[in-house]
Scaffold this motif. Sequence first.
Motif, mmCIF file in Angstrom:
data_model
loop_
_atom_site.group_PDB
_atom_site.id
_atom_site.type_symbol
_atom_site.label_atom_id
_atom_site.label_comp_id
_atom_site.label_asym_id
_atom_site.label_seq_id
_atom_site.Cartn_x
_atom_site.Cartn_y
_atom_site.Cartn_z
ATOM 1 N N ARG A 86 -7.719 6.512 11.550
ATOM 2 C CA ARG A 86 -8.527 6.007 12.863
ATOM 3 C C ARG A 86 -7.609 6.347 14.182
ATOM 4 N NH1 ARG A 86 -7.905 0.558 11.937
ATOM 5 N NH2 ARG A 86 -9.127 0.928 9.915
ATOM 6 N N VAL A 129 -2.256 -1.316 -2.678
ATOM 7 C CA VAL A 129 -3.217 -2.018 -1.796
ATOM 8 C C VAL A 129 -2.813 -1.956 -0.476
ATOM 9 C CG1 VAL A 129 -4.047 -4.318 -1.381
ATOM 10 C CG2 VAL A 129 -3.892 -3.486 -3.575
ATOM 11 N N SER A 130 -1.721 -1.904 0.024
ATOM 12 C CA SER A 130 -1.523 -1.892 1.581
ATOM 13 C C SER A 130 -1.744 -0.457 1.991
ATOM 14 C CB SER A 130 0.013 -2.241 2.022
ATOM 15 O OG SER A 130 0.420 -3.360 1.519
ATOM 16 N N VAL A 158 -3.893 1.957 0.557
ATOM 17 C CA VAL A 158 -5.291 2.110 0.651
ATOM 18 C C VAL A 158 -6.165 1.435 1.599
ATOM 19 C CG1 VAL A 158 -7.499 1.894 -1.101
ATOM 20 C CG2 VAL A 158 -5.344 2.817 -2.145
ATOM 21 N N TRP A 159 -6.018 0.319 1.721
ATOM 22 C CA TRP A 159 -6.560 -0.523 2.495
ATOM 23 C C TRP A 159 -6.269 -0.809 3.986
ATOM 24 C CZ3 TRP A 159 -11.311 -1.620 1.391
ATOM 25 C CH2 TRP A 159 -11.759 -1.662 -0.095
ATOM 26 N N GLY A 160 -5.006 -0.248 4.263
ATOM 27 C CA GLY A 160 -4.254 -0.442 5.713
ATOM 28 C C GLY A 160 -3.592 0.777 6.323
ATOM 29 N N PRO A 217 -6.256 4.033 6.195
ATOM 30 C CA PRO A 217 -7.351 4.009 7.237
ATOM 31 C C PRO A 217 -6.775 4.032 8.773
ATOM 32 C CG PRO A 217 -7.626 2.557 5.433
ATOM 33 C CD PRO A 217 -6.228 3.147 5.072
#
Length: 86
Positions: free
Chosen positions: A76, A64-65, A67-69, A72
């Motif tokens: 960016r 989760v960390s 994929v979502w943190g 990205p």
Amino acid sequence: MKRIVPFRWGLSMSATVFSRNRFTVLVMIGVYPLVTGLLYAIIPLTEGWAMWQRTAILVPLVVVSMVWGIIPLIHRRCGAFLHRKK
């Protein structure tokens, strides 16, 4: 006849190549401290548990960390570094 060219956010329209090697290094730099910190937090709380039970707690947190943190954030902040020109 018009040629349709896909638009890429944040990149010039010139051809670029995604650098998997650079991406791999950046992901390792992000994931290593995450896993190390989570292990330091989880091991005292799961004393006496089997290894598979500890990893059953650790893996969802890491995924989760990532994929979502982490991933990205890498795209960016380091997008230009990852997409080199041909």
